[in-house]
Design a protein around this motif. Structure first.
Motif, PDB file in Angstrom:
ATOM      1  N   LEU A 125      43.557  47.860  44.572  1.00  0.00           N
ATOM      2  CA  LEU A 125      43.048  46.873  43.610  1.00  0.00           C
ATOM      3  C   LEU A 125      42.392  45.708  44.364  1.00  0.00           C
ATOM      4  O   LEU A 125      42.950  45.224  45.343  1.00  0.00           O
ATOM      5  N   PRO A 126      41.196  45.262  43.926  1.00  0.00           N
ATOM      6  CA  PRO A 126      40.560  44.159  44.650  1.00  0.00           C
ATOM      7  C   PRO A 126      41.299  42.836  44.444  1.00  0.00           C
ATOM      8  O   PRO A 126      41.927  42.627  43.407  1.00  0.00           O
ATOM      9  N   GLU A 127      41.197  41.964  45.420  1.00  0.00           N
ATOM     10  CA  GLU A 127      41.787  40.627  45.284  1.00  0.00           C
ATOM     11  C   GLU A 127      40.941  39.813  44.323  1.00  0.00           C
ATOM     12  O   GLU A 127      39.719  39.946  44.311  1.00  0.00           O
ATOM     13  N   GLY A 128      41.596  39.005  43.508  1.00  0.00           N
ATOM     14  CA  GLY A 128      40.832  38.170  42.576  1.00  0.00           C
ATOM     15  C   GLY A 128      41.739  37.651  41.480  1.00  0.00           C
ATOM     16  O   GLY A 128      42.865  38.137  41.310  1.00  0.00           O
ATOM     17  N   LYS A 157      45.717  39.972  42.613  1.00  0.00           N
ATOM     18  CA  LYS A 157      44.782  41.097  42.581  1.00  0.00           C
ATOM     19  C   LYS A 157      44.540  41.471  41.128  1.00  0.00           C
ATOM     20  O   LYS A 157      45.442  41.361  40.297  1.00  0.00           O
ATOM     21  N   SER A 158      43.340  41.937  40.829  1.00  0.00           N
ATOM     22  CA  SER A 158      43.021  42.305  39.452  1.00  0.00           C
ATOM     23  C   SER A 158      41.846  43.258  39.443  1.00  0.00           C
ATOM     24  O   SER A 158      40.916  43.121  40.229  1.00  0.00           O
ATOM     25  N   GLY A 159      41.880  44.243  38.548  1.00  0.00           N
ATOM     26  CA  GLY A 159      40.738  45.144  38.479  1.00  0.00           C
ATOM     27  C   GLY A 159      40.881  46.160  37.366  1.00  0.00           C
ATOM     28  O   GLY A 159      41.945  46.301  36.750  1.00  0.00           O
ATOM     29  N   GLU A 174      53.299  40.931  39.093  1.00  0.00           N
ATOM     30  CA  GLU A 174      52.934  40.167  40.304  1.00  0.00           C
ATOM     31  C   GLU A 174      52.861  41.055  41.536  1.00  0.00           C
ATOM     32  O   GLU A 174      53.759  41.863  41.726  1.00  0.00           O
ATOM     33  N   PRO A 175      51.823  40.919  42.333  1.00  0.00           N
ATOM     34  CA  PRO A 175      50.673  40.023  42.184  1.00  0.00           C
ATOM     35  C   PRO A 175      49.488  40.689  41.482  1.00  0.00           C
ATOM     36  O   PRO A 175      48.397  40.166  41.518  1.00  0.00           O
ATOM     37  N   CYS A 176      49.740  41.829  40.797  1.00  0.00           N
ATOM     38  CA  CYS A 176      48.605  42.630  40.304  1.00  0.00           C
ATOM     39  C   CYS A 176      48.447  42.575  38.787  1.00  0.00           C
ATOM     40  O   CYS A 176      49.425  42.558  38.041  1.00  0.00           O
TER      41      CYS A 176
END
Ligand code: GDP
Length: 297
Positions: A170-173, A3-5, A50-52
């Motif tokens: 947080l959006p997945e990506g 996830k990243s944002g 992880e995972p953000c």
């Protein structure tokens, strides 16, 4: 799944945005001082767990404090920061609601952020926590926030609560930065910000708002990092105020900035400061842009 944002911290000056960002990042990358509106740039910090990957954007205070060109530019930066972020955190001081909070609320209602979290800051200063419930209830009803977190950045109360909400929203990506990136800012930017922070802390009244700092030269040698920087002031009379009696003012500014920078960079730093006059720069947008404030830093 990663996830990243981007996460913007918005709210009136002095509500605690920089302090919260520092607490979340665990590093002193942004600038904190008791005076209003020290954040001229969109200061970003990156935290990877992880995972953000959380990418924080610290916006300037959203108030029409003086209506001068500088303030207008700050205001625009703040609005654009809200427009392109994944999560907007609106900070409110648990101790007091002001007309400037009202203005920020109106702006948020107009810009309709995709995901909004309301953060009640400085709860360490509130004895009766139940007294906060009516305000929280009213805001929740008016804003339909996605989450609501009371916390204290200074006393590290409930930062985990905020992280849990951020992770959830947080959006997945894929991640945008390497996992060990702390800030996408250059060393030059960080040095200039630390010198400017000392100006804010040490000078009174409106003078610091009319100063800026540029880095002339930065070289690494065996002894460490050698930096040459210029403090720009608005009027010839301000030059003497910054320099102080027998240079004591400038010396103190340089010493404090150097100490903090040595911690940040973890190496010896030689900091050479000059003070120069550029008349009227704070009144003209051209002047401001030429110092780089119009750039999307
Ligand atoms: P900004 O203008 O919104 O970035 O606000 P700052 O982060 O510079 O904070 C303004 C003032 O509030 C500073 O003196 C901080 O030390 C203080 N402050 C920020 N967060 C807290 C908190 O959680 N508790 C208390 N007691 N003070 C805080």
């Amino acid at each position: 799944m990663k996830k990243s944002g981007t996460i913007a911290l918005v709210g009136r000056p002095n509500v605690g945005k920089s302090t919260l960002m520092n607490a979340l990042l665990g590093e002193h990358l942004s600038i904190v001082s008791p005076k209003a509106q020290t954040t001229r740039h969109r200061v970003m910090g990156v935290l990877s767990r992880e995972p953000c990957q959380f990418i924080f954007v610290d916006t300037p205070g959203q108030a029409d404090i003086q209506g001068k060109a500088l303030n207008k530019l700050l205001d625009r930066t703040a609005v654009s920061a809200m427009a392109d972020v994944d999560i907007t955190l609106w900070l409110i001081d648990a101790r007091q609601w002001t007309s400037i909070d009202e203005q920020v609320q109106q702006r948020l209602q107009r810009s309709k952020p995709g995901c909004l979290g309301i953060i009640l800051t400085k709860v360490d200063q509130v004895k009766d926590k139940n007294s906060l419930l009516p305000l929280l209830g009213r805001l929740q009803q008016q804003m339909q926030a996605d989450f609501l977190v009371p916390l204290s950045a200074k006393k590290s109360i409930n930062l985990d609560g905020l992280f849990a909400e951020l992770e959830r929203h947080l959006p997945e990506g894929p991640w945008s930065y390497d996992e060990d990136t702390l800030t996408p800012h250059s060393a030059e930017f960080l040095v200039a910000e630390h010198v400017r922070q000392q100006l804010f802390l040490r000078l009174n009244q409106e003078l610091p708002y009319a100063t800026t700092v540029t880095i002339d030269r930065m070289v690494e040698n065996e002894a460490g990092l050698e930096v040459h920087a210029t403090i720009w002031v608005n009027r010839a009379s301000h030059k003497g105020i910054v320099i102080g009696r027998q240079g004591q003012g400038l010396k103190a500014i340089g010493q404090s900035a150097r100490e903090r920078l040595q911690l940040l960079f973890d190496q010896a730093i030689e900091l050479n400061l000059w003070v120069k006059v550029r008349e009227g720069w704070a009144d003209h947008e051209d002047g401001i842009q030429s110092f780089g404030y119009g750039a999307t830093e």
